[in-house]
Design a protein around this motif. Sequence first.
Motif, PDB file in Angstrom:
ATOM      1  N   THR A  81      50.686  44.721  39.038  1.00 34.24           N
ATOM      2  CA  THR A  81      51.720  44.487  40.037  1.00 34.24           C
ATOM      3  C   THR A  81      52.914  45.395  39.786  1.00 34.24           C
ATOM      4  N   PHE A  82      53.311  45.508  38.517  1.00 36.81           N
ATOM      5  CA  PHE A  82      54.448  46.342  38.187  1.00 36.81           C
ATOM      6  C   PHE A  82      54.169  47.811  38.510  1.00 36.81           C
ATOM      7  N   PHE A  83      52.981  48.237  38.130  1.00 34.59           N
ATOM      8  CA  PHE A  83      52.567  49.610  38.433  1.00 34.59           C
ATOM      9  C   PHE A  83      52.629  49.866  39.943  1.00 34.59           C
ATOM     10  N   LEU A  84      52.081  48.912  40.717  1.00 30.84           N
ATOM     11  CA  LEU A  84      52.066  49.075  42.170  1.00 30.84           C
ATOM     12  C   LEU A  84      53.477  49.058  42.750  1.00 30.84           C
ATOM     13  N   LEU A  85      54.361  48.304  42.109  1.00 28.89           N
ATOM     14  CA  LEU A  85      55.747  48.258  42.574  1.00 28.89           C
ATOM     15  C   LEU A  85      56.357  49.657  42.512  1.00 28.89           C
ATOM     16  N   ILE A 122      46.079  32.052  34.882  1.00 30.23           N
ATOM     17  CA  ILE A 122      45.242  33.099  34.282  1.00 30.23           C
ATOM     18  C   ILE A 122      45.309  34.404  35.065  1.00 30.23           C
ATOM     19  N   GLN A 123      44.882  34.351  36.323  1.00 33.15           N
ATOM     20  CA  GLN A 123      44.744  35.604  37.069  1.00 33.15           C
ATOM     21  C   GLN A 123      46.078  36.301  37.287  1.00 33.15           C
ATOM     22  N   PHE A 124      47.075  35.550  37.757  1.00 34.01           N
ATOM     23  CA  PHE A 124      48.332  36.205  38.087  1.00 34.01           C
ATOM     24  C   PHE A 124      49.005  36.833  36.860  1.00 34.01           C
ATOM     25  N   PRO A 125      49.107  36.088  35.726  1.00 40.12           N
ATOM     26  CA  PRO A 125      49.714  36.726  34.544  1.00 40.12           C
ATOM     27  C   PRO A 125      48.966  37.987  34.114  1.00 40.12           C
ATOM     28  N   LEU A 126      47.636  37.967  34.216  1.00 39.87           N
ATOM     29  CA  LEU A 126      46.879  39.151  33.808  1.00 39.87           C
ATOM     30  C   LEU A 126      47.056  40.300  34.791  1.00 39.87           C
ATOM     31  N   LEU A 127      47.517  39.981  35.989  1.00 45.13           N
ATOM     32  CA  LEU A 127      47.722  41.035  36.988  1.00 45.13           C
ATOM     33  C   LEU A 127      49.141  41.614  36.950  1.00 45.13           C
TER      34      LEU A 127
END
Lengths: 283, 293
Positions: free
Chosen positions: B214-218, B205-210
């Motif tokens: 994550t991509f933005f931060l990358l 749940i949490q990781f897929p929604l993040l």
Amino acid sequence: MVERNPLLDVISHAVMWLGVAIVAFPLYLAFVASSHTAQDIVQAPMPLLPGGNLWETYKTALFGGGDGAGSTAPVARMMWVSFVTAMVITVGKISISLLSAFAVVYFRFPFKMLCFWAIFVTLMLPVEVRIGPTYQVVSDLGMLNSYAGLTVPLIASATATFLFRQFFLTVPDELVEAARMDGAGPMRFFKDVLVPLSSTSIAALFVIQFIYGWNQYLWPLLATTSEDMYPVVIGIKRMIAGGDAANDWNIVMATAILAMLPPAFVVVLMQKWFVKGLVDTEK
Amino acid sequence: MEKRVLFRSSWLPWALLTPQLAVIIVFFFWPASQALVQSLQVQDPFGTSVEWVGMQNFRQLFSDSAYLESFKTTAWFSLLVATLGISISLILAVFADRVVRGAMVYKTFLILPYAVAPAVAGVLWLFMFSPTLGVVAYALEHVGIHWNHLLNSTHALTLIVMAAVWKQISYNFLFFLAGLQSIPKSLIEAASMDGAGPWRRFWSIQFPLLTPTTFFLLVINMVYAFFDTFAIVDATTQGGPGRDTAILVYKVYYDGFKALDLGGSAAQSVVLMVIVIALTVVQFRYVEKKVNY
């Protein structure tokens, strides 16, 4: 939390402690170093507990008179330069962005989209990729070693303009109608309705831009050559010009702490707005 | 998107835009176009003679082994900074999201590095790892690691990566925490009622929604590693030993202001501009996609 899980709680706290330790250790070490004499620190390993030289170190750092190998200029002056620079950049950015966002949202005029995109494109031109020519322009305008040279080139802000534009678009149209009915002109509406409504965004941007201005490095490195126009971030770099043992590390670390205090103060004080602003601006 | 009700004035919007436009024309567009022009010229260091050379600067650049080496260094450096910074802050955010007692204190400490200037961060880490008097270098000596970033390029690169990551953790942490807290509680509760433990809940749940965060931060972290770390490099290694930690931005500065190779430096600026544009386009695509959710 969803369920009680004592083991997980312990792990969570342990991870938090570890994180805080990693973040705080360099800061703690800087503080300890700044409380000793220069001679104490160069004895490896340096002491890990605070010493008794705190007051003298900060006095020497602030008012000059150290005998390190690098620059020994008074840090008080540098702090003042940093403060003025950061404030001018912050206030300048916020004001010109508010005005331009107001223009693009509340007026119809030819080349409006062109203007908006011209501002937006500057996001792609960070100072790092145009240092040579920008330096040339500033030097031709005779703005080296001046507050104008330190601030004006950094004042344009695509992000702030974009943020205010997004915010203005969500302001209900009825407010304009009401203001008009009361006979208020555009500037009156801007001053009495729009700016007060934007105060949260303004506060958030204030934190972000103040830190941005205070922490500038590459630009002041080029734009200042005289010691009394160094911001503190540049000053600290000039202090470590000597070899490892030749520097007054206690004074360098005191300067590091002094350089961190104002932005840290702003962040901690305005944590709530800062978090909101950070999450809203970039997304 | 436009307002239904607008003010009417032919001169006022221009007056409002003038300060912003004046600054961007004088300090953004003019210098950027100058960079483009200079990249096609060869100029002697004193500016007395200028010669058009077309693409020669670029050809020279890409056949220069030092420049290609700098590309490789930058790629490694950015990749390390981005992945380490993102994973460490994700771990911290996940646990910070669980903690109730003392959460405020932890968070305040964890966001402190945001306020620290990259140059100051560089000086702090330089002090800890100084081969002759650094505490950490001293401790490493005892476990058999002879730390010397002045001679060993791997050590030098490690040092700037650590300082850069330390500085960036707080930024990533804030975004992850905001992302985690915007996940509806009901979703987590439903999952745990179905018997999913914390581990399972994180991965399904949490990781897929993040992932969008994550991509933005990358992208943001790549931009940070490319440009904002100049101060860290200049304060710690100055591109050394040799030119082994001279990342692209440092090389633009060094070649333009120290070696006085204006054409070469301008050509490097143009290459950097292309990289920023590419990264910005990626970011913009992402922002557009996010709106469609």
